[in-house]
Write an enzyme that holds these catalytic residues in place. Structure first.
Site, mmCIF file in Angstrom:
data_model
loop_
_atom_site.group_PDB
_atom_site.id
_atom_site.type_symbol
_atom_site.label_atom_id
_atom_site.label_comp_id
_atom_site.label_asym_id
_atom_site.label_seq_id
_atom_site.Cartn_x
_atom_site.Cartn_y
_atom_site.Cartn_z
ATOM 1 N N LYS A 104 0.861 -1.187 0.000
ATOM 2 C CA LYS A 104 0.000 0.000 0.000
ATOM 3 C C LYS A 104 0.895 1.233 0.000
ATOM 4 C CE LYS A 104 -3.667 2.354 2.579
ATOM 5 N NZ LYS A 104 -4.534 2.288 3.784
ATOM 6 N N ARG B 78 -10.831 9.523 1.833
ATOM 7 C CA ARG B 78 -10.748 10.142 3.158
ATOM 8 C C ARG B 78 -11.944 11.042 3.423
ATOM 9 N NH1 ARG B 78 -4.206 11.088 2.644
ATOM 10 N NH2 ARG B 78 -3.665 8.891 2.994
ATOM 11 N N LYS C 8 1.169 10.012 5.954
ATOM 12 C CA LYS C 8 1.304 8.599 6.304
ATOM 13 C C LYS C 8 2.557 7.978 5.689
ATOM 14 C CE LYS C 8 -3.701 8.135 6.898
ATOM 15 N NZ LYS C 8 -4.874 7.247 6.776
ATOM 16 N N GLU D 108 7.691 -6.774 1.241
ATOM 17 C CA GLU D 108 6.470 -6.663 2.047
ATOM 18 C C GLU D 108 5.552 -7.860 1.797
ATOM 19 O OE1 GLU D 108 5.445 -4.706 4.341
ATOM 20 O OE2 GLU D 108 6.396 -2.737 4.178
ATOM 21 N N LYS E 182 -2.182 -1.481 -3.717
ATOM 22 C CA LYS E 182 -3.035 -0.293 -3.666
ATOM 23 C C LYS E 182 -2.158 0.949 -3.776
ATOM 24 C CE LYS E 182 -6.417 2.026 -0.674
ATOM 25 N NZ LYS E 182 -7.084 2.028 0.647
ATOM 26 N N SER F 109 -10.243 5.522 -4.873
ATOM 27 C CA SER F 109 -11.213 6.599 -5.076
ATOM 28 C C SER F 109 -10.752 7.620 -6.109
ATOM 29 C CB SER F 109 -11.493 7.290 -3.742
ATOM 30 O OG SER F 109 -10.296 7.810 -3.174
ATOM 31 N N TYR G 291 -15.291 0.810 -7.092
ATOM 32 C CA TYR G 291 -16.586 1.459 -6.880
ATOM 33 C C TYR G 291 -17.478 1.319 -8.107
ATOM 34 C CZ TYR G 291 -13.795 3.413 -3.135
ATOM 35 O OH TYR G 291 -12.963 3.541 -2.042
#
Length: 331
Positions: free
Chosen positions: A201, A211, A224, A240, A255, A281, A320
């Site tokens: 990610k 968000r 982040k 990872e 992602k 998004s 979505y």
């Protein structure tokens, strides 16, 4: 063209629709789709999300209606994200552990209405519950601490499993959380609850509308980048993934999606495990903006981008556009 040997013409197999269908290498079906949904408080509530045209937050009864719609469309799984009221957010994100929180109530409502006809994937991270918008616990210096956060995530995952989640999906990017969650699920008797790890990610600019949807954009203090991945790194993504698989992940996620198809391909080729991608998004919003501006035809853009995920090696895609795509694929 002249010569004594047959001409090589790659266009022959593209010349008719039936032949293109016969020679198609990649198949996209509604069964490849996971539909992300945003849950909010109340009854009979639908809250359109301005930065995500066509996407809304739904109260639990509306989520149940969407679940039934998904079953009818052949979409096998929903991904749930809560819009926790601000008065229930705190520095330690304790609402994530409430067995009657918004997420758990939505899980139970879907399970009561649909039984085992649809899978329920739940987000494991603290950002929908913290007053500072970070995915974990923050120390006095503003740093998201790892091990104390993992302890919270373990309890959050077990809480969701006990409510009826089929897949818990840690999206926090803390080190060691997959092992700790798998151990707790086994000890709690949740042997068949899957872990889909957000293994790669990235600290991406494409998350803004999400968000907004979960109510954390105005709360986020700092960024982040200390735990989400640097977009410049590819080899690190493989490390990872290897770590999460060794710790017990059943599947892994990359992602965002389209800007990281190279990572999807590398993960699939290296590990030969189920790989999912999240068409996030910002990616959705760009397609909608292009369609609204007349720069592209929505249906074609949706299906072409989803096909690119499958071609890159994805077992499935969180999008979505799932209900639209499913209807288009049904013809």
């Amino acid at each position: 063209m002249t010569g004594s040997y047959p001409a090589l013409r790659l266009r022959r197999t593209r010349s008719t629709a039936w032949s293109r269908s016969l020679h198609r290498e990649t198949l996209l079906t509604p069964a490849d789709l996971i539909w992300p949904l945003f849950v909010t408080e109340g009854t009979g509530v639908e809250e359109p999300i301005g930065s995500l045209p066509g996407v809304s937050r739904w109260s639990a009864d509306g989520i149940v209606a969407r679940a039934k719609e998904a079953v009818g469309l052949g979409i096998p799984c929903l991904a749930l994200f809560p819009n926790t009221p601000r008065e229930k957010r705190s520095d330690d994100g304790a609402e994530a552990l409430n067995p009657d929180n918004l997420m758990c109530r939505a899980i139970r409502a879907i399970r009561d209405a649909c039984g085992s006809d649809i899978g329920i994937l739940t987000d494991v991270a603290l950002d929908p519950y913290t007053s500072h918008g970070q995915d974990g616990l923050v120390n006095d210096a503003g740093y998201v601490v790892n091990d104390d956060t993992v302890a919270m995530l373990v309890d959050q995952a077990v809480n969701q499993a006990e409510a009826g989640a089929d897949i818990v999906a840690p999206s926090d990017m803390m080190d060691g959380r997959i092992h700790a969650i798998r151990l707790a699920l086994e000890m709690g008797g949740h042997h068949n609850v899957q872990i889909m790890s957000y293994a790669a990610k990235y600290a991406s600019a494409f998350y803004g509308p999400f968000r907004d949807a979960v109510g954390s954009s105005g709360l986020l203090k700092g960024d982040k980048k200390a735990y989400q991945m640097d977009p410049a790194n590819g080899e690190e993504a493989l490390r990872e993934v290897a770590l999460d698989l060794a710790e017990g992940a059943d599947s892994v996620m990359v992602k965002p999606g389209l800007p990281y198809l190279d990572i999807v391909r590398r993960v699939k080729e290296r590990f030969e495990v189920p790989v999912f991608a999240y068409q996030v998004s910002g990616e959705y919003a760009m397609i909608e903006a292009a369609a609204a501006a007349g720069a592209g035809e929505r249906d074609a853009l949706v299906l072409e981008t989803l096909m690119s995920f499958k071609r890159a090696g994805c077992s499935g895609v969180l999008t979505y556009h799932a209900p639209l795509a499913a209807r288009l694929l049904h013809g």
